[in-house]
Design a protein around this motif. Structure first.
Motif, PDB file in Angstrom:
ATOM      1  N   GLY A  30       0.807  -1.129  -0.198  1.00 32.46           N
ATOM      2  CA  GLY A  30      -0.208  -0.031   0.025  1.00 32.46           C
ATOM      3  C   GLY A  30       0.667   1.072  -0.011  1.00 32.46           C
ATOM      4  N   MET A  31       1.859   1.298   0.761  1.00 30.53           N
ATOM      5  CA  MET A  31       2.941   2.352   0.778  1.00 30.53           C
ATOM      6  C   MET A  31       3.657   2.687  -0.452  1.00 30.53           C
ATOM      7  SD  MET A  31       5.500   3.449   3.667  1.00 30.53           S
ATOM      8  CE  MET A  31       4.763   2.898   5.013  1.00 30.53           C
ATOM      9  N   VAL A  32       3.687   1.602  -1.252  1.00 30.09           N
ATOM     10  CA  VAL A  32       4.428   1.572  -2.441  1.00 30.09           C
ATOM     11  C   VAL A  32       3.349   2.453  -3.450  1.00 30.09           C
ATOM     12  CG1 VAL A  32       5.260   0.259  -4.551  1.00 30.09           C
ATOM     13  CG2 VAL A  32       6.022  -0.270  -2.194  1.00 30.09           C
ATOM     14  N   ALA A  33       2.346   1.744  -3.408  1.00 28.86           N
ATOM     15  CA  ALA A  33       1.073   2.418  -4.281  1.00 28.86           C
ATOM     16  C   ALA A  33       0.887   3.953  -3.939  1.00 28.86           C
ATOM     17  CB  ALA A  33      -0.142   1.855  -4.239  1.00 28.86           C
ATOM     18  N   LEU A  34       1.121   4.281  -2.768  1.00 28.28           N
ATOM     19  CA  LEU A  34       0.923   5.768  -2.321  1.00 28.28           C
ATOM     20  C   LEU A  34       2.085   6.430  -2.856  1.00 28.28           C
ATOM     21  CD1 LEU A  34      -0.502   5.411   1.436  1.00 28.28           C
ATOM     22  CD2 LEU A  34      -1.723   6.119  -0.664  1.00 28.28           C
ATOM     23  N   LEU A  35       3.352   5.869  -2.587  1.00 25.73           N
ATOM     24  CA  LEU A  35       4.452   6.564  -3.207  1.00 25.73           C
ATOM     25  C   LEU A  35       4.424   6.787  -4.784  1.00 25.73           C
ATOM     26  CD1 LEU A  35       7.181   5.125  -0.971  1.00 25.73           C
ATOM     27  CD2 LEU A  35       6.429   7.411  -0.768  1.00 25.73           C
ATOM     28  N   LEU A  36       3.953   5.809  -5.555  1.00 27.03           N
ATOM     29  CA  LEU A  36       3.761   5.814  -6.782  1.00 27.03           C
ATOM     30  C   LEU A  36       2.856   7.065  -7.268  1.00 27.03           C
ATOM     31  CD1 LEU A  36       3.672   2.379  -7.801  1.00 27.03           C
ATOM     32  CD2 LEU A  36       5.550   3.927  -8.497  1.00 27.03           C
ATOM     33  N   GLY A  37       1.769   7.277  -6.364  1.00 26.65           N
ATOM     34  CA  GLY A  37       0.802   8.338  -6.707  1.00 26.65           C
ATOM     35  C   GLY A  37       1.655   9.595  -6.269  1.00 26.65           C
ATOM     36  N   ASN A  38       2.451   9.645  -5.149  1.00 36.05           N
ATOM     37  CA  ASN A  38       3.126  10.860  -5.102  1.00 36.05           C
ATOM     38  C   ASN A  38       4.120  11.305  -6.175  1.00 36.05           C
ATOM     39  OD1 ASN A  38       5.755  12.015  -4.190  1.00 36.05           O
ATOM     40  ND2 ASN A  38       4.695  12.590  -2.428  1.00 36.05           N
ATOM     41  N   ALA A  39       4.793  10.334  -6.782  1.00 36.68           N
ATOM     42  CA  ALA A  39       5.562  10.664  -7.896  1.00 36.68           C
ATOM     43  C   ALA A  39       4.931  11.043  -9.087  1.00 36.68           C
ATOM     44  CB  ALA A  39       6.194   9.154  -8.368  1.00 36.68           C
ATOM     45  N   PHE A  40       3.597  10.562  -9.339  1.00 42.51           N
ATOM     46  CA  PHE A  40       2.564  11.049 -10.380  1.00 42.51           C
ATOM     47  C   PHE A  40       2.263  12.501 -10.013  1.00 42.51           C
ATOM     48  CE2 PHE A  40      -1.708  11.618 -11.852  1.00 42.51           C
ATOM     49  CZ  PHE A  40      -1.721  11.188 -13.254  1.00 42.51           C
ATOM     50  N   ILE A  41       1.744  12.736  -8.890  1.00 40.87           N
ATOM     51  CA  ILE A  41       1.507  14.201  -8.625  1.00 40.87           C
ATOM     52  C   ILE A  41       2.729  15.079  -8.668  1.00 40.87           C
ATOM     53  CG2 ILE A  41       0.551  15.630  -6.756  1.00 40.87           C
ATOM     54  CD1 ILE A  41      -1.017  13.261  -5.984  1.00 40.87           C
ATOM     55  N   VAL A  42       3.972  14.803  -8.084  1.00 44.81           N
ATOM     56  CA  VAL A  42       4.893  15.879  -8.087  1.00 44.81           C
ATOM     57  C   VAL A  42       5.281  16.044  -9.475  1.00 44.81           C
ATOM     58  CG1 VAL A  42       7.215  16.104  -7.242  1.00 44.81           C
ATOM     59  CG2 VAL A  42       5.545  15.513  -5.585  1.00 44.81           C
ATOM     60  N   GLY A  43       5.602  14.717 -10.147  1.00 41.47           N
ATOM     61  CA  GLY A  43       5.886  14.774 -11.452  1.00 41.47           C
ATOM     62  C   GLY A  43       5.325  15.553 -12.539  1.00 41.47           C
ATOM     63  N   ILE A  44       3.796  15.604 -12.279  1.00 43.16           N
ATOM     64  CA  ILE A  44       3.032  16.475 -13.309  1.00 43.16           C
ATOM     65  C   ILE A  44       3.286  17.638 -12.965  1.00 43.16           C
ATOM     66  CG2 ILE A  44       0.673  16.969 -13.428  1.00 43.16           C
ATOM     67  CD1 ILE A  44       0.777  14.598 -14.941  1.00 43.16           C
ATOM     68  N   VAL A  71       6.131   9.739 -15.108  1.00 42.91           N
ATOM     69  CA  VAL A  71       4.923  10.121 -14.386  1.00 42.91           C
ATOM     70  C   VAL A  71       3.758   9.225 -15.093  1.00 42.91           C
ATOM     71  CG1 VAL A  71       3.064  11.756 -14.770  1.00 42.91           C
ATOM     72  CG2 VAL A  71       5.193  12.654 -14.188  1.00 42.91           C
ATOM     73  N   LEU A  72       3.777   8.836 -16.538  1.00 47.34           N
ATOM     74  CA  LEU A  72       2.833   7.907 -16.809  1.00 47.34           C
ATOM     75  C   LEU A  72       2.877   6.445 -16.253  1.00 47.34           C
ATOM     76  CD1 LEU A  72       2.583   9.149 -20.667  1.00 47.34           C
ATOM     77  CD2 LEU A  72       0.891   9.540 -18.691  1.00 47.34           C
ATOM     78  N   SER A  73       4.208   5.960 -16.124  1.00 44.64           N
ATOM     79  CA  SER A  73       4.300   4.858 -15.532  1.00 44.64           C
ATOM     80  C   SER A  73       3.877   4.640 -13.896  1.00 44.64           C
ATOM     81  CB  SER A  73       5.881   4.054 -15.584  1.00 44.64           C
ATOM     82  OG  SER A  73       6.319   4.402 -16.852  1.00 44.64           O
ATOM     83  N   ALA A  74       4.242   5.572 -13.091  1.00 43.33           N
ATOM     84  CA  ALA A  74       3.607   5.732 -11.834  1.00 43.33           C
ATOM     85  C   ALA A  74       2.336   5.875 -11.817  1.00 43.33           C
ATOM     86  CB  ALA A  74       4.439   6.816 -11.016  1.00 43.33           C
ATOM     87  N   GLY A  75       1.497   6.672 -13.053  1.00 50.14           N
ATOM     88  CA  GLY A  75       0.220   6.597 -12.882  1.00 50.14           C
ATOM     89  C   GLY A  75      -0.591   5.394 -13.141  1.00 50.14           C
ATOM     90  N   ALA A  76       0.284   4.496 -14.051  1.00 47.04           N
ATOM     91  CA  ALA A  76      -0.506   3.506 -14.200  1.00 47.04           C
ATOM     92  C   ALA A  76      -0.249   2.198 -13.430  1.00 47.04           C
ATOM     93  CB  ALA A  76       0.125   3.062 -15.445  1.00 47.04           C
ATOM     94  N   ILE A  77       1.071   2.158 -12.663  1.00 52.04           N
ATOM     95  CA  ILE A  77       1.269   1.219 -11.724  1.00 52.04           C
ATOM     96  C   ILE A  77       0.631   1.105 -10.646  1.00 52.04           C
ATOM     97  CG2 ILE A  77       3.054  -0.032 -10.688  1.00 52.04           C
ATOM     98  CD1 ILE A  77       5.104   0.894 -13.253  1.00 52.04           C
ATOM     99  N   GLY A  78       0.637   2.452  -9.977  1.00 48.45           N
ATOM    100  CA  GLY A  78      -0.093   2.756  -8.637  1.00 48.45           C
ATOM    101  C   GLY A  78      -1.623   2.262  -8.657  1.00 48.45           C
ATOM    102  N   PRO A  79      -2.321   2.684  -9.484  1.00 50.63           N
ATOM    103  CA  PRO A  79      -3.567   2.080  -9.669  1.00 50.63           C
ATOM    104  C   PRO A  79      -3.818   0.696  -9.681  1.00 50.63           C
ATOM    105  CG  PRO A  79      -3.596   4.064 -11.106  1.00 50.63           C
ATOM    106  CD  PRO A  79      -2.082   3.522 -10.694  1.00 50.63           C
ATOM    107  N   LEU A  80      -2.836   0.166 -10.663  1.00 52.76           N
ATOM    108  CA  LEU A  80      -3.045  -1.418 -10.876  1.00 52.76           C
ATOM    109  C   LEU A  80      -2.553  -2.074  -9.409  1.00 52.76           C
ATOM    110  CD1 LEU A  80      -1.087  -1.692 -14.136  1.00 52.76           C
ATOM    111  CD2 LEU A  80      -3.618  -2.081 -13.812  1.00 52.76           C
ATOM    112  N   ILE A  81      -1.766  -1.630  -8.700  1.00 49.77           N
ATOM    113  CA  ILE A  81      -1.292  -2.225  -7.738  1.00 49.77           C
ATOM    114  C   ILE A  81      -2.802  -2.121  -6.321  1.00 49.77           C
ATOM    115  CG2 ILE A  81       0.025  -1.764  -5.578  1.00 49.77           C
ATOM    116  CD1 ILE A  81       2.254  -1.105  -7.013  1.00 49.77           C
ATOM    117  N   VAL A  82      -3.287  -1.132  -6.525  1.00 48.61           N
ATOM    118  CA  VAL A  82      -4.473  -0.825  -5.569  1.00 48.61           C
ATOM    119  C   VAL A  82      -5.465  -1.732  -5.863  1.00 48.61           C
ATOM    120  CG1 VAL A  82      -6.143   0.794  -4.465  1.00 48.61           C
ATOM    121  CG2 VAL A  82      -3.568   1.366  -4.895  1.00 48.61           C
TER     122      VAL A  82
END
Length: 119
Positions: A44-58, A90-101
């Motif tokens: 779950g924390m990995v998914a949240l960190l990927l969401g963080n990377a998505f937001i900060v990257g955008i 950004v697109l990788s983090a934005g795709a992988i995060g939701p897939l994990i969740v």
């Protein structure tokens, strides 16, 4: 690419939320199956960190001109990271995060994650 203070905030918030859920649920700590809970919490924390990377990257991609003046040390603003690589990240983090969740957590958590992803 991600910022240390946002990573710390994400980690602390996820730990605090987990602790709060465990302490507010009677018997949760005493009856917890830590062998099953800890890997899931880490996932779950990995998914949240990927969401963080998505937001900060955008933010870094779209604020490049502003960041060149105010935060020239950021990877995109400094040219250390190309815009193309930033978009791939950004697109990788934005795709992988939701897939994990979606794979590891109930549908309601996926919907909440995606609400944050969209906003």
């Amino acid at each position: 690419f991600t910022r240390p203070h946002t990573i710390r905030g994400t980690i602390l918030a996820s730990i605090a939320g987990t602790i709060r859920a465990l302490t507010d649920t009677p018997g949760a700590i005493a009856n917890a199956q830590w062998g099953a809970l800890m890997p899931r919490a880490i996932i779950g924390m990995v998914a949240l960190l990927l969401g963080n990377a998505f937001i900060v990257g955008i933010n870094q991609i779209f604020d490049e001109k502003i960041d060149k003046m105010n935060k020239p040390f950021l990877p995109v603003a400094s040219g250390e990271m190309s815009k193309r690589f930033a978009w791939v990240t950004v697109l990788s983090a934005g795709a992988i995060g939701p897939l994990i969740v979606k794979q590891f957590f109930p549908l309601v958590l996926f919907k909440l994650y995606m609400l944050g992803w969209i906003l």
